[in-house]
Design an enzyme around this catalytic site. Structure first.
Site, PDB file in Angstrom:
ATOM      1  N   ARG A  15      44.787  78.097  32.737  1.00 46.17           N
ATOM      2  CA  ARG A  15      45.174  78.909  31.587  1.00 46.17           C
ATOM      3  C   ARG A  15      45.795  80.234  32.032  1.00 46.17           C
ATOM      4  O   ARG A  15      45.612  80.676  33.164  1.00 46.17           O
ATOM      5  CB  ARG A  15      43.955  79.196  30.708  1.00 46.17           C
ATOM      6  CG  ARG A  15      43.426  78.004  29.950  1.00 46.17           C
ATOM      7  CD  ARG A  15      42.104  78.299  29.254  1.00 46.17           C
ATOM      8  NE  ARG A  15      41.000  78.403  30.199  1.00 46.17           N
ATOM      9  CZ  ARG A  15      39.728  78.599  29.845  1.00 46.17           C
ATOM     10  NH1 ARG A  15      39.418  78.737  28.563  1.00 46.17           N
ATOM     11  NH2 ARG A  15      38.781  78.676  30.756  1.00 46.17           N
ATOM     12  N   LYS A  75      39.280  84.205  32.378  1.00 41.03           N
ATOM     13  CA  LYS A  75      37.923  84.074  32.901  1.00 41.03           C
ATOM     14  C   LYS A  75      37.450  85.378  33.529  1.00 41.03           C
ATOM     15  O   LYS A  75      38.230  86.268  33.848  1.00 41.03           O
ATOM     16  CB  LYS A  75      37.861  82.940  33.929  1.00 41.03           C
ATOM     17  CG  LYS A  75      38.021  81.560  33.323  1.00 41.03           C
ATOM     18  CD  LYS A  75      36.987  81.251  32.255  1.00 41.03           C
ATOM     19  CE  LYS A  75      35.593  81.104  32.816  1.00 41.03           C
ATOM     20  NZ  LYS A  75      34.593  80.831  31.740  1.00 41.03           N
ATOM     21  N   TYR A  94      36.826  86.719  28.911  1.00 35.50           N
ATOM     22  CA  TYR A  94      35.487  86.145  28.829  1.00 35.50           C
ATOM     23  C   TYR A  94      34.684  86.660  30.023  1.00 35.50           C
ATOM     24  O   TYR A  94      35.112  86.512  31.169  1.00 35.50           O
ATOM     25  CB  TYR A  94      35.541  84.611  28.897  1.00 35.50           C
ATOM     26  CG  TYR A  94      36.123  83.941  27.677  1.00 35.50           C
ATOM     27  CD1 TYR A  94      35.476  83.982  26.447  1.00 35.50           C
ATOM     28  CD2 TYR A  94      37.317  83.235  27.767  1.00 35.50           C
ATOM     29  CE1 TYR A  94      36.009  83.362  25.327  1.00 35.50           C
ATOM     30  CE2 TYR A  94      37.857  82.603  26.651  1.00 35.50           C
ATOM     31  CZ  TYR A  94      37.197  82.673  25.439  1.00 35.50           C
ATOM     32  OH  TYR A  94      37.727  82.058  24.338  1.00 35.50           O
ATOM     33  N   HIS A  96      30.671  86.584  29.960  1.00 32.48           N
ATOM     34  CA  HIS A  96      29.414  85.843  30.054  1.00 32.48           C
ATOM     35  C   HIS A  96      28.476  86.501  31.068  1.00 32.48           C
ATOM     36  O   HIS A  96      27.953  85.867  31.982  1.00 32.48           O
ATOM     37  CB  HIS A  96      29.667  84.379  30.422  1.00 32.48           C
ATOM     38  CG  HIS A  96      30.482  83.630  29.399  1.00 32.48           C
ATOM     39  ND1 HIS A  96      30.010  83.342  28.139  1.00 32.48           N
ATOM     40  CD2 HIS A  96      31.742  83.132  29.449  1.00 32.48           C
ATOM     41  CE1 HIS A  96      30.942  82.691  27.458  1.00 32.48           C
ATOM     42  NE2 HIS A  96      32.005  82.564  28.221  1.00 32.48           N
ATOM     43  N   GLU A 118      33.755  86.755  24.144  1.00 31.99           N
ATOM     44  CA  GLU A 118      32.698  85.907  23.585  1.00 31.99           C
ATOM     45  C   GLU A 118      31.742  86.637  22.661  1.00 31.99           C
ATOM     46  O   GLU A 118      30.950  86.000  21.954  1.00 31.99           O
ATOM     47  CB  GLU A 118      31.910  85.214  24.711  1.00 31.99           C
ATOM     48  CG  GLU A 118      30.988  86.116  25.523  1.00 31.99           C
ATOM     49  CD  GLU A 118      31.681  86.767  26.712  1.00 31.99           C
ATOM     50  OE1 GLU A 118      30.968  87.346  27.547  1.00 31.99           O
ATOM     51  OE2 GLU A 118      32.925  86.706  26.808  1.00 31.99           O
ATOM     52  N   ASP A 198      19.713  70.910  15.191  1.00 33.99           N
ATOM     53  CA  ASP A 198      19.788  72.363  15.069  1.00 33.99           C
ATOM     54  C   ASP A 198      18.529  72.835  14.367  1.00 33.99           C
ATOM     55  O   ASP A 198      17.765  72.026  13.815  1.00 33.99           O
ATOM     56  CB  ASP A 198      21.039  72.771  14.271  1.00 33.99           C
ATOM     57  CG  ASP A 198      21.542  74.168  14.623  1.00 33.99           C
ATOM     58  OD1 ASP A 198      22.597  74.278  15.255  1.00 33.99           O
ATOM     59  OD2 ASP A 198      20.859  75.148  14.278  1.00 33.99           O
ATOM     60  N   SER A 220      15.673  70.441  15.122  1.00 28.66           N
ATOM     61  CA  SER A 220      15.398  70.584  16.547  1.00 28.66           C
ATOM     62  C   SER A 220      14.030  71.217  16.788  1.00 28.66           C
ATOM     63  O   SER A 220      13.817  72.388  16.480  1.00 28.66           O
ATOM     64  CB  SER A 220      16.492  71.437  17.198  1.00 28.66           C
ATOM     65  OG  SER A 220      16.238  71.594  18.584  1.00 28.66           O
ATOM     66  N   VAL A 239      24.509  74.839  22.648  1.00 27.84           N
ATOM     67  CA  VAL A 239      23.723  75.959  22.123  1.00 27.84           C
ATOM     68  C   VAL A 239      24.331  77.273  22.581  1.00 27.84           C
ATOM     69  O   VAL A 239      24.749  77.412  23.731  1.00 27.84           O
ATOM     70  CB  VAL A 239      22.260  75.863  22.597  1.00 27.84           C
ATOM     71  CG1 VAL A 239      21.438  77.023  22.060  1.00 27.84           C
ATOM     72  CG2 VAL A 239      21.648  74.533  22.156  1.00 27.84           C
ATOM     73  N   LEU A 240      24.379  78.248  21.683  1.00 26.25           N
ATOM     74  CA  LEU A 240      24.948  79.561  22.010  1.00 26.25           C
ATOM     75  C   LEU A 240      24.077  80.670  21.452  1.00 26.25           C
ATOM     76  O   LEU A 240      23.682  80.647  20.284  1.00 26.25           O
ATOM     77  CB  LEU A 240      26.362  79.690  21.420  1.00 26.25           C
ATOM     78  CG  LEU A 240      26.984  81.085  21.503  1.00 26.25           C
ATOM     79  CD1 LEU A 240      27.350  81.412  22.949  1.00 26.25           C
ATOM     80  CD2 LEU A 240      28.210  81.201  20.604  1.00 26.25           C
ATOM     81  N   ASP A 270      27.875  78.270  31.309  1.00 27.30           N
ATOM     82  CA  ASP A 270      28.295  79.597  31.765  1.00 27.30           C
ATOM     83  C   ASP A 270      27.424  80.705  31.189  1.00 27.30           C
ATOM     84  O   ASP A 270      27.562  81.870  31.577  1.00 27.30           O
ATOM     85  CB  ASP A 270      29.784  79.858  31.471  1.00 27.30           C
ATOM     86  CG  ASP A 270      30.170  79.570  30.036  1.00 27.30           C
ATOM     87  OD1 ASP A 270      29.274  79.299  29.212  1.00 27.30           O
ATOM     88  OD2 ASP A 270      31.376  79.606  29.735  1.00 27.30           O
ATOM     89  N   VAL A 298      30.752  71.881  34.420  1.00 24.48           N
ATOM     90  CA  VAL A 298      31.968  72.660  34.674  1.00 24.48           C
ATOM     91  C   VAL A 298      32.000  73.878  33.749  1.00 24.48           C
ATOM     92  O   VAL A 298      31.877  73.752  32.526  1.00 24.48           O
ATOM     93  CB  VAL A 298      33.228  71.787  34.479  1.00 24.48           C
ATOM     94  CG1 VAL A 298      34.491  72.629  34.609  1.00 24.48           C
ATOM     95  CG2 VAL A 298      33.244  70.653  35.491  1.00 24.48           C
ATOM     96  N   MET A 301      35.699  74.311  31.306  1.00 21.98           N
ATOM     97  CA  MET A 301      36.203  73.018  30.847  1.00 21.98           C
ATOM     98  C   MET A 301      37.604  73.112  30.240  1.00 21.98           C
ATOM     99  O   MET A 301      38.489  72.326  30.572  1.00 21.98           O
ATOM    100  CB  MET A 301      35.234  72.402  29.834  1.00 21.98           C
ATOM    101  CG  MET A 301      33.941  71.913  30.429  1.00 21.98           C
ATOM    102  SD  MET A 301      32.769  71.355  29.167  1.00 21.98           S
ATOM    103  CE  MET A 301      33.656  69.963  28.483  1.00 21.98           C
TER     104      MET A 301
END
Length: 363
Positions: A15, A75, A94, A96, A118, A198, A220, A239-240, A270, A298, A301
């Site tokens: 990217r 990234k 991003y 993270h 993010e 969820d 969940s 999940v975030l 990540d 990965v 992705m």
């Protein structure tokens, strides 16, 4: 303002953080845009296209980082880039941070303004810069999972959609957000039996209303996750926690109850991942096997589909880049809640509570 777009150097990252039209809009507004030579090649954008849009093509990454007041990336900065970070420089990408204390410390030591895609939140509470890549990653998670279920790839030898007289595969999706919803659509389209879990019952009601009949919802909790994981051929972690460490829903001990040759794709790797046994992998070496279960971790992705991902990302980031260039981060954090939510680090201090909590950096 001087805006720099370096070439991404993470493994198999194709990217680029700006389209030629973005350069055109910035230079028309009076800014100077530095593009590292070859930065767009992986996404099919040539240096000549950037030059025609008004960019200055720079041969050295060092020069891009040294001259730019605002760095726009895809990234997080990695090892070789840490020494290029400058005090007072704004980096928009991003990050993270919650998944890496080493990256956090490097950026704090450099004294940059870290503006994270993010965690940028709009007035409706959505994550507009995370959403496009979550859409890509959600769809890719099924595509990659289906591939690694093939026997030559160390999987169970399962065709997710089945065939006449043979049951389709079972897909378990943990999380019903953007990633999970896109994964469910893809898996359903292939004909798999899909369960999406969820803790938000309203979200599950929505899923029930809009998904095809081969998608089922489940609340969940630890017992339910264990039950559905044992039956699954493909498990997708979706999940975030914005800015924070992803909670573990699949402990390592659960691996012994999961089918031999089943595949786990954890999209949240990540930020730590919801599967305890997941660890970051690369496009060059995407999988490893633990307790007979194939793990795909990965961390970039969407980078594999650079053309699609670059367009989707830049369409979302472009308005924010224009505002950062025009007003600067100091003014924006005073007047705009979105930029306050995106600012993770300022002048050597962590400003995001989730990041601080992940590393014990709070007061």
């Amino acid at each position: 303002m001087q805006i720099g777009v370096p070439r991404e150097i993470k493994d198999h990252e194709y990217r680029v953080a700006m389209l030629p039209v973005g350069v055109d809009l910035l230079t028309t507004a009076g800014h100077r845009v530095l593009i590292e030579r070859g930065a767009g090649a992986g996404s099919g954008y040539l240096d000549a296209q950037y030059e025609q849009a008004g960019a200055t093509i720079v041969d050295s990454a060092d020069d891009v980082w040294a001259e730019a007041d605002l760095i726009v990336k895809v990234k997080e900065p990695i090892g070789p880039e840490w020494q290029r970070l400058r005090d007072g420089q704004t980096v928009f990408t991003y990050f993270h941070f919650a998944a890496s204390r080493e990256l956090t410390d490097a950026c704090l030591q450099a004294g940059i303004n870290a503006v994270a895609y993010e965690t940028l939140t709009d007035a409706e509470g959505r994550l507009p810069l995370l959403t496009p890549m979550s859409e890509v990653a959600g769809r890719m998670s099924v595509q990659e999972g289906a591939k690694y279920l093939e026997k030559p790839m160390e999987g169970r030898g399962i065709l997710l959609g089945g065939v006449t007289g043979v049951e389709p595969g079972n897909v378990l999706i943990l999380g019903a957000g953007v990633v999970g919803t896109n994964a469910a659509r893809m898996a359903a389209g292939l004909g798999a039996n899909v369960v999406i879990m969820d803790i938000d019952l309203d979200r599950l009601r929505h899923i029930d209303a809009v998904m095809p009949p081969n998608v089922h919802t489940a609340y969940s909790d630890p017992h339910a996750v264990a039950e559905y994981a044992a039956a699954a051929d493909l498990i997708i972690g979706a999940v975030l926690i914005p800015g924070g460490r992803t909670p573990v829903l699949v402990p390592r001990t659960m691996l012994t109850t999961i089918k031999n040759g089943a595949v786990i794709v954890d999209v949240g790797v990540d930020q730590g991942g919801c599967v305890e046994s997941i660890k970051p992998t690369t496009h060059a070496e995407p999988i490893y096997v633990e307790e007979g279960v194939v793990h795909y971790g990965v961390t970039n992705m969407p980078g594999a589909v650079g053309r699609t991902s670059t367009q989707a990302l830049c369409h979302a980031t472009q308005p924010y880049v224009l505002r950062l260039a025009r007003d600067g981060i100091d003014a924006l954090v005073k007047e705009d809640e979105a930029f306050r939510s995106a600012l993770n680090m300022r002048a050597g201090e962590v400003t995001n509570e989730a990041v601080a909590g992940a590393h014990g950096l709070g007061d």
